[in-house]
Design a protein around this motif. Structure first.
Motif, mmCIF file in Angstrom:
data_model
loop_
_atom_site.group_PDB
_atom_site.id
_atom_site.type_symbol
_atom_site.label_atom_id
_atom_site.label_comp_id
_atom_site.label_asym_id
_atom_site.label_seq_id
_atom_site.Cartn_x
_atom_site.Cartn_y
_atom_site.Cartn_z
ATOM 1 N N THR A 1 54.505 64.759 23.109
ATOM 2 C CA THR A 1 54.954 66.076 23.577
ATOM 3 C C THR A 1 54.075 66.562 24.714
ATOM 4 O O THR A 1 54.561 67.103 25.718
ATOM 5 C CB THR A 1 54.935 67.092 22.422
ATOM 6 O OG1 THR A 1 55.889 66.677 21.426
ATOM 7 C CG2 THR A 1 55.294 68.482 22.900
ATOM 8 N N ALA B 1 51.477 74.429 22.283
ATOM 9 C CA ALA B 1 51.272 74.633 20.845
ATOM 10 C C ALA B 1 50.510 73.457 20.227
ATOM 11 O O ALA B 1 49.699 73.654 19.311
ATOM 12 C CB ALA B 1 52.614 74.821 20.146
ATOM 13 N N VAL B 2 50.747 72.243 20.718
ATOM 14 C CA VAL B 2 50.005 71.083 20.219
ATOM 15 C C VAL B 2 48.519 71.226 20.538
ATOM 16 O O VAL B 2 47.654 71.002 19.683
ATOM 17 C CB VAL B 2 50.558 69.770 20.818
ATOM 18 C CG1 VAL B 2 49.639 68.593 20.467
ATOM 19 C CG2 VAL B 2 51.969 69.502 20.306
ATOM 20 N N HIS C 1 54.869 66.299 29.396
ATOM 21 C CA HIS C 1 54.820 67.453 30.298
ATOM 22 C C HIS C 1 53.658 67.378 31.276
ATOM 23 O O HIS C 1 53.404 68.338 32.011
ATOM 24 C CB HIS C 1 54.788 68.737 29.474
ATOM 25 C CG HIS C 1 56.102 69.006 28.813
ATOM 26 N ND1 HIS C 1 56.438 68.470 27.585
ATOM 27 C CD2 HIS C 1 57.198 69.697 29.232
ATOM 28 C CE1 HIS C 1 57.670 68.842 27.276
ATOM 29 N NE2 HIS C 1 58.153 69.585 28.258
ATOM 30 N N ASP D 1 55.976 73.921 23.736
ATOM 31 C CA ASP D 1 55.666 73.028 22.616
ATOM 32 C C ASP D 1 54.369 72.268 22.874
ATOM 33 O O ASP D 1 53.548 72.069 21.968
ATOM 34 C CB ASP D 1 56.805 72.036 22.396
ATOM 35 C CG ASP D 1 58.080 72.689 21.929
ATOM 36 O OD1 ASP D 1 57.995 73.728 21.244
ATOM 37 O OD2 ASP D 1 59.164 72.173 22.249
ATOM 38 N N THR E 1 61.677 68.728 23.832
ATOM 39 C CA THR E 1 60.466 69.536 23.771
ATOM 40 C C THR E 1 60.237 70.277 25.083
ATOM 41 O O THR E 1 60.822 69.947 26.112
ATOM 42 C CB THR E 1 59.237 68.676 23.447
ATOM 43 O OG1 THR E 1 58.912 67.832 24.563
ATOM 44 C CG2 THR E 1 59.491 67.809 22.231
ATOM 45 N N THR E 2 59.363 71.270 25.030
ATOM 46 C CA THR E 2 59.136 72.147 26.179
ATOM 47 C C THR E 2 57.653 72.248 26.503
ATOM 48 O O THR E 2 56.790 71.796 25.747
ATOM 49 C CB THR E 2 59.658 73.558 25.877
ATOM 50 O OG1 THR E 2 58.865 74.114 24.803
ATOM 51 C CG2 THR E 2 61.128 73.537 25.473
ATOM 52 N N THR F 1 54.157 61.914 17.855
ATOM 53 C CA THR F 1 55.070 62.931 18.375
ATOM 54 C C THR F 1 54.298 64.026 19.101
ATOM 55 O O THR F 1 54.702 64.478 20.187
ATOM 56 C CB THR F 1 55.897 63.546 17.232
ATOM 57 O OG1 THR F 1 56.663 62.501 16.604
ATOM 58 C CG2 THR F 1 56.846 64.614 17.755
ATOM 59 N N GLN F 2 53.189 64.454 18.534
ATOM 60 C CA GLN F 2 52.371 65.470 19.182
ATOM 61 C C GLN F 2 51.780 64.964 20.496
ATOM 62 O O GLN F 2 51.816 65.651 21.521
ATOM 63 C CB GLN F 2 51.257 65.912 18.234
ATOM 64 C CG GLN F 2 51.749 66.655 16.996
ATOM 65 C CD GLN F 2 50.633 66.887 16.003
ATOM 66 O OE1 GLN F 2 49.796 66.025 15.769
ATOM 67 N NE2 GLN F 2 50.623 68.069 15.408
#
Length: 417
Positions: A152, A206-207, A156, A203, A199-200, A148-149
């Protein structure tokens, strides 16, 4: 009972029961699509099944370059690509897919078949070069970031992921997905190219922060996105022409394994199909569960679990999460060994040629006779070499779909624990 043969037979029967053709069959009804696009580890088996159901429809597949059979079905194009780190061939494949779906007119029908691995196989870097995206993917995997990380961030930095493939077409899009992720979220499977992305850019930043990664080029692009200077991925409600359905998952795989054991007269208990986290912690949990349940057994029982653990790389050895799980479990149980098998459903475990590894009650004793110390191999992430030398690696070659991992652990009285 020959438990090693039972475990391998169960693994292979469970995979056969969740073959792409079987999973797809109930869903290949209604009017034929105008184009079928498939990408992921099961891309070609899925495309072949769809084109058999819809003769004469054109298709395009993006499978792993090392797939067992890369032959193209009639009226289909095949673009083999790189996995688990995207390559130039992944970029070529993404361009071909984007061009084909963008050319479809409004009112046409597009069928998209998605399976695990699609995120690396279909790459269209945005804001970074391919080399920078390759390096960042390796860094995320090396520090133990979960899928998931990783996705994300990748969504993007891509023109195809995070719903952007769906946004590129005017056709009515229907996606059928085989899940390789915990929770079976369509937005996570293959980085969600056909579904809205919750997610953005923030986000994704942040990862990088949580993983302690600098990645200056990627960070600059993500920061521009967070400031609104780069368009966000499509959000829920923004892709009304696209629908997605998960048709296969890790739970389906575990249920197939339970059925295969039942045909052999062996009882099984499903622990969980959604176990993740650090592989060492996962092995410790299973060791505790074995000790908890063993004193109550009067007949053999196989404990089943699935999901995908993460491995933090400390060395440069050969192996993957399944073999490392088996080695940690062997270390935790010590001389009180068991029969067991931990293997990936796609036939590949990390950077090794094996799908996973067997455990036997005398694994530790045999290892000591050969001078193999589990701690030494764990310190350099070399579980694949350990089990290969022990003769306990399961080598199948690529099997196609990835529905997570399959762990089978045998509780057989009398209890040694």
């Amino acid at each position: 009972m020959n438990w090693r043969a039972v475990l391998e037979g169960t693994y292979r029967e469970a995979l056969a029961a969740v073959s792409p053709a079987r999973l797809l069959a109930p869903h290949l009804t209604g009017p034929p699509p105008d184009l079928v696009v498939a990408f992921g580890k099961a891309a070609l088996p899925m495309l072949r099944a769809a084109l058999e159901a819809y003769p004469g429809v054109p298709g395009l597949a993006v499978p792993p370059r090392d797939a067992a059979d890369l032959s193209a079905p009639p009226r289909a194009e095949v673009y083999p690509a790189s996995h688990p780190v995207p390559g130039a061939d992944s970029v070529r494949a993404a361009r071909a897919v984007l061009a084909r779906v963008a050319a479809l007119p409004a009112g046409s029908r597009l069928l998209v078949l998605v399976s695990g691995g699609g995120s690396a196989l279909l790459a269209a870097p945005w804001g970074v070069t391919l080399a920078q995206k390759q390096a960042l993917t390796r860094e995320l995997l090396a520090v133990g970031a979960d899928i998931t990380q990783v996705n994300t961030v990748r969504k993007h930095l891509s023109r195809v992921k995070g719903g952007r493939l769906a946004a590129a077409t005017r056709a009515e899009l229907r996606a059928l997905l085989i899940s390789d992720v915990i929770g079976d979220d369509p937005a996570v499977i293959a980085s969600g190219p056909t579904v809205p992305d919750p997610t953005t850019f923030a986000d994704a930043l942040a990862v990088l922060d949580r993983c302690g990664l600098v990645a200056p080029a990627a960070r600059a692009h993500l920061e521009a996105g967070a400031r609104g200077e780069v368009p966000e991925t499509p959000k829920p409600g923004e892709l009304p022409h696209a629908q997605a359905q998960v048709i296969g998952s890790g739970r389906v795989l575990l249920e197939a394994a339970r059925d295969a054991l039942a045909r052999r007269g062996v009882a099984a208990r499903l622990l969980s199909a959604t176990q993740g986290g650090d592989v060492r912690d996962l092995a410790a949990w299973h060791a505790a569960e074995l000790r908890r349940q063993w004193p109550h057994r009067t007949a053999p029982l196989v404990l089943l679990s699935g999901g995908e653990a993460t491995v933090t790389l400390r060395g440069d050895g050969v192996g993957g999460r399944n073999q490392e799980f088996a080695l940690w479990l062997l270390r935790d149980l010590g001389a009180a060994g068991i029969y067991g098998l931990s293997a990936g459903s796609d036939g590949r475990d990390g950077n090794s040629a094996a799908a996973g590894a067997f455990l036997t009650p005398d694994s530790l004793a045999r290892a000591r006779r050969l001078g193999l110390d589990p701690d030494t191999f764990l310190a350099r992430n070399d579980s694949g070499t350990f089990f290969a030398r022990l003769g306990d690696a399961l080598v199948t070659g690529p099997t196609g779909p990835n529905l997570g991992d399959l762990r089978l652990l045998v509780l057989s009285p009398p209890s040694p624990l």
